[in-house]
Design a protein around this motif. Structure first.
Motif, PDB file in Angstrom:
ATOM      1  N   PRO A 165       0.830  -1.204   0.000  1.00  0.00           N
ATOM      2  CA  PRO A 165       0.000   0.000   0.000  1.00  0.00           C
ATOM      3  C   PRO A 165       0.873   1.267   0.000  1.00  0.00           C
ATOM      4  O   PRO A 165       1.772   1.420   0.827  1.00  0.00           O
ATOM      5  N   GLY A 166       0.645   2.104  -0.991  1.00  0.00           N
ATOM      6  CA  GLY A 166       1.433   3.327  -1.154  1.00  0.00           C
ATOM      7  C   GLY A 166       2.669   3.127  -2.012  1.00  0.00           C
ATOM      8  O   GLY A 166       3.326   4.090  -2.392  1.00  0.00           O
ATOM      9  N   MET A 167       3.007   1.873  -2.318  1.00  0.00           N
ATOM     10  CA  MET A 167       4.163   1.541  -3.149  1.00  0.00           C
ATOM     11  C   MET A 167       3.725   0.422  -4.112  1.00  0.00           C
ATOM     12  O   MET A 167       4.073  -0.736  -3.930  1.00  0.00           O
ATOM     13  N   PRO A 168       2.931   0.768  -5.121  1.00  0.00           N
ATOM     14  CA  PRO A 168       2.337  -0.258  -5.995  1.00  0.00           C
ATOM     15  C   PRO A 168       3.339  -1.106  -6.764  1.00  0.00           C
ATOM     16  O   PRO A 168       3.015  -2.207  -7.183  1.00  0.00           O
ATOM     17  N   GLU A 169       4.548  -0.633  -6.934  1.00  0.00           N
ATOM     18  CA  GLU A 169       5.581  -1.389  -7.636  1.00  0.00           C
ATOM     19  C   GLU A 169       6.504  -2.124  -6.661  1.00  0.00           C
ATOM     20  O   GLU A 169       7.528  -2.665  -7.077  1.00  0.00           O
ATOM     21  N   GLY A 170       6.176  -2.117  -5.381  1.00  0.00           N
ATOM     22  CA  GLY A 170       7.064  -2.680  -4.375  1.00  0.00           C
ATOM     23  C   GLY A 170       8.129  -1.662  -4.016  1.00  0.00           C
ATOM     24  O   GLY A 170       7.912  -0.452  -4.149  1.00  0.00           O
ATOM     25  N   LYS A 171       9.296  -2.147  -3.564  1.00  0.00           N
ATOM     26  CA  LYS A 171      10.367  -1.221  -3.207  1.00  0.00           C
ATOM     27  C   LYS A 171      11.722  -1.827  -3.532  1.00  0.00           C
ATOM     28  O   LYS A 171      11.922  -3.031  -3.425  1.00  0.00           O
ATOM     29  N   PRO A 172      12.666  -0.986  -3.926  1.00  0.00           N
ATOM     30  CA  PRO A 172      14.012  -1.487  -4.177  1.00  0.00           C
ATOM     31  C   PRO A 172      14.769  -1.719  -2.862  1.00  0.00           C
ATOM     32  O   PRO A 172      14.413  -1.168  -1.814  1.00  0.00           O
ATOM     33  N   ALA A 173      15.804  -2.506  -2.947  1.00  0.00           N
ATOM     34  CA  ALA A 173      16.665  -2.756  -1.788  1.00  0.00           C
ATOM     35  C   ALA A 173      17.236  -1.436  -1.272  1.00  0.00           C
ATOM     36  O   ALA A 173      17.575  -0.545  -2.047  1.00  0.00           O
ATOM     37  N   GLY A 174      17.312  -1.326   0.042  1.00  0.00           N
ATOM     38  CA  GLY A 174      17.892  -0.143   0.673  1.00  0.00           C
ATOM     39  C   GLY A 174      16.941   1.026   0.830  1.00  0.00           C
ATOM     40  O   GLY A 174      17.300   2.042   1.426  1.00  0.00           O
ATOM     41  N   VAL A 175      15.740   0.897   0.310  1.00  0.00           N
ATOM     42  CA  VAL A 175      14.742   1.964   0.414  1.00  0.00           C
ATOM     43  C   VAL A 175      13.782   1.623   1.551  1.00  0.00           C
ATOM     44  O   VAL A 175      13.275   0.515   1.642  1.00  0.00           O
ATOM     45  N   ARG A 176      13.557   2.583   2.393  1.00  0.00           N
ATOM     46  CA  ARG A 176      12.652   2.408   3.527  1.00  0.00           C
ATOM     47  C   ARG A 176      11.225   2.231   3.026  1.00  0.00           C
ATOM     48  O   ARG A 176      10.736   3.014   2.218  1.00  0.00           O
TER      49      ARG A 176
END
Length: 83
Positions: free
Chosen positions: A21-32
């Motif tokens: 939720p709020g990050m529809p593409e997921g998140k990259p490594a190292g990103v909060r």
């Protein structure tokens, strides 16, 4: 033992490819993760919208080590090793 309150290493170091939720593409490594609050607690913990990969992640002595800094280092190393 259980998760260390306020650690949040698993919400920062690894990449997450499923939608959050709020990050529809997921998140990259190292990103909060956007769902990690200022106390390093998951705002989605116990919520059905929490990604399955996050629900399956559990405390592991080898991974979480003795403190947050060690956990971040280990998770970052594992993320790099599995790219």
């Amino acid at each position: 033992m259980s998760c260390r309150a306020g650690c949040g290493a698993c919400c920062i170091a690894p990449s997450i490819t499923s939608p959050i939720p709020g990050m529809p593409e997921g998140k990259p490594a190292g990103v909060r993760c956007l769902q990690l609050d200022e106390d390093n607690l998951c705002q989605l913990f116990g919520d059905s919208s929490r990604p399955a990969v996050c629900r399956r992640f559990d405390y592991d002595r080898e991974l979480c080590s003795d403190n947050r800094e060690q956990a971040l280092r280990i998770l970052t190393e594992w993320e790099r090793a599995t790219r």
